[in-house]
Scaffold this motif. Structure first.
Motif, mmCIF file in Angstrom:
data_model
loop_
_atom_site.group_PDB
_atom_site.id
_atom_site.type_symbol
_atom_site.label_atom_id
_atom_site.label_comp_id
_atom_site.label_asym_id
_atom_site.label_seq_id
_atom_site.Cartn_x
_atom_site.Cartn_y
_atom_site.Cartn_z
ATOM 1 N N LEU A 1 -3.661 -4.948 -3.389
ATOM 2 C CA LEU A 1 -3.711 -4.332 -2.069
ATOM 3 C C LEU A 1 -4.739 -5.036 -1.185
ATOM 4 O O LEU A 1 -5.731 -5.567 -1.668
ATOM 5 N N THR B 1 -10.164 -0.669 -13.749
ATOM 6 C CA THR B 1 -10.260 -1.461 -12.533
ATOM 7 C C THR B 1 -10.903 -2.807 -12.814
ATOM 8 O O THR B 1 -11.711 -2.946 -13.730
ATOM 9 N N ARG C 1 2.296 1.842 -3.466
ATOM 10 C CA ARG C 1 1.302 2.388 -4.384
ATOM 11 C C ARG C 1 1.074 3.876 -4.111
ATOM 12 O O ARG C 1 0.928 4.674 -5.040
ATOM 13 N N ARG C 2 1.050 4.267 -2.839
ATOM 14 C CA ARG C 2 0.883 5.685 -2.504
ATOM 15 C C ARG C 2 2.080 6.501 -2.982
ATOM 16 O O ARG C 2 1.921 7.611 -3.509
ATOM 17 N N GLU D 1 -15.093 -1.013 -6.541
ATOM 18 C CA GLU D 1 -14.286 0.189 -6.739
ATOM 19 C C GLU D 1 -14.954 1.149 -7.722
ATOM 20 O O GLU D 1 -15.056 2.350 -7.465
ATOM 21 N N GLY E 1 0.808 -1.205 0.000
ATOM 22 C CA GLY E 1 0.000 0.000 0.000
ATOM 23 C C GLY E 1 0.843 1.258 0.000
ATOM 24 O O GLY E 1 0.525 2.243 -0.679
ATOM 25 N N THR F 1 -5.428 -0.404 -7.444
ATOM 26 C CA THR F 1 -5.468 -1.112 -6.160
ATOM 27 C C THR F 1 -5.257 -2.611 -6.288
ATOM 28 O O THR F 1 -5.481 -3.353 -5.331
ATOM 29 N N MET G 1 -6.337 4.100 -0.781
ATOM 30 C CA MET G 1 -6.160 4.585 -2.147
ATOM 31 C C MET G 1 -7.415 5.272 -2.650
ATOM 32 O O MET G 1 -7.359 6.303 -3.327
ATOM 33 N N TRP G 2 -8.575 4.731 -2.300
ATOM 34 C CA TRP G 2 -9.834 5.375 -2.697
ATOM 35 C C TRP G 2 -9.914 6.790 -2.129
ATOM 36 O O TRP G 2 -10.331 7.718 -2.817
ATOM 37 N N ARG H 1 -6.733 -0.636 -0.118
ATOM 38 C CA ARG H 1 -7.656 -0.187 -1.163
ATOM 39 C C ARG H 1 -8.453 1.014 -0.689
ATOM 40 O O ARG H 1 -8.632 1.991 -1.429
#
Length: 345
Positions: A174, A200, A150-151, A205, A147, A171, A182-183, A179
């Motif tokens: 993750l 996606t 990804r950020r 999502e 995570g 995502t 990230m949302w 997730r």
């Protein structure tokens, strides 16, 4: 520049087979797409549907055989370098240097965008704070969780404050907490005026984030609209009721037929009935009231609205991936729609 941040028309792309053997593969067969400014637009479809090929063309990483691409008013085919300076892209793989710290990764990206040392450091500081990476800013990225990587990757895509951010399976891989984080980041981007185009494989999502969803199947756009519109067009809401064992079956059938859509379903000796209802809970309430007037006791009922899963089954005949492999493990990027070109192999 109009109301749309991205406009593409007639995108077509065919890949030849590897080493010239076998048949070619048509990844896109004439895709039209218009993404409104300041919104989240999701590309949704079965694996290999053409989602990744579409975003690669929009982000200037791939040229179409036919079609036009406009991003923030710039012709993506005639001026790809200018488009690249105005967008941010985060792919299925977190593009970070594992040996550099989080802060060093962001400063490096800023320098690649042409910032001087001081400005690059200041921008890296800002994004480290915005993405809540302060505790790990001086740790090598190889020690980051999935995570966090990804950020960090998304933060890198925002270095130049782009008006459009393209997220390809942001995502995938993750855990549920990652997730959700990230949302929240994506929602904050849109709140600040950024336009987000994402692909996606998660139905939830798209339902949670997207203002508009475009459904792609076999390289063609098969539907477009809000989640609510797609659900409404794909399948009607279903009412399931349980009645008392002494209820008159003819009466139940008559009431359900009058207020529902289509033929009610109930087995010969079952107390359970199901029928599609055109007005959702309002129709369900009418049916229950009419049954009560006819001395039929309803012991239980359930109203099931269609889901995005129903939309995909209705439009494509396929289930969209749920992010799990067949053994129940989490899917990696290579399990998902990483390369539509691979289908040509």
């Amino acid at each position: 520049m109009g109301d749309h941040a991205i406009e593409v028309t007639g995108l077509s792309k065919t890949f030849g087979s590897r080493f010239g053997r076998g048949e070619s593969h048509r990844a896109l067969g004439g895709v039209d797409l218009a993404v409104k400014r300041g919104t989240v637009h999701a590309l949704l479809g079965p694996n290999g549907a053409g989602k990744t090929t579409t975003v690669r063309i929009i982000s200037t990483l791939l040229r179409p055989d036919e079609g036009t691409v406009s991003v923030l008013g710039v012709d993506g085919l005639a001026q790809p370098a200018l488009v690249r300076r105005r967008i941010g892209v985060s792919g299925q793989y977190a593009a970070v240097d594992a040996n550099l710290t989080g802060w060093e990764n962001l400063r490096m990206v800023a320098r690649l965008y042409g910032m001087n040392r001081k400005a690059a450091g200041v921008r890296a500081d800002e994004l480290i704070t915005d993405f809540q990476l302060e505790p790990a800013r001086d740790r090598p990225a190889r020690n980051y969780s999935g995570g966090m990587r990804r950020r960090l990757d998304l933060a890198g895509a925002l270095i130049a404050r782009p008006g459009v951010v393209i997220l390809d399976e942001p995502t995938t891989g993750l855990d549920p907490r990652g997730r959700r984080e990230m949302w929240a980041l994506i929602e904050s981007l849109v709140a600040s005026g950024t336009t987000v185009l994402l692909t996606t494989q998660y139905l939830e999502e798209a339902d949670a984030l997207a203002d508009t969803i475009t459904v792609i199947d076999k390289g063609l756009v098969v539907a477009e609209g809000t989640a609510a519109e797609l659900k409404a067009n794909a399948q009607q809401t279903q009412l399931t009721i349980e009645v008392g064992v002494l209820a008159d079956r003819d009466t139940v059938h008559r009431v359900l037929s009058e207020h529902g859509s289509g033929s009610p379903r109930g087995t010969a000796h079952s107390t359970s009935w199901q029928v599609a209802v055109p007005a959702g809970t309002a129709s369900a309430a009418e049916i229950i009231q009419e049954l009560s007037v006819a001395d039929v006791t309803v012991t239980d009922f359930r109203v099931d609205a269609p889901t995005l899963d129903d939309v995909f089954l209705a439009l494509t005949g396929n289930q969209v991936g749920d992010g799990k492999n067949t053994d129940g493990s989490t899917a990696t990027a290579t399990d998902a729609d990483t390369d539509d070109e691979e289908a040509a192999a």
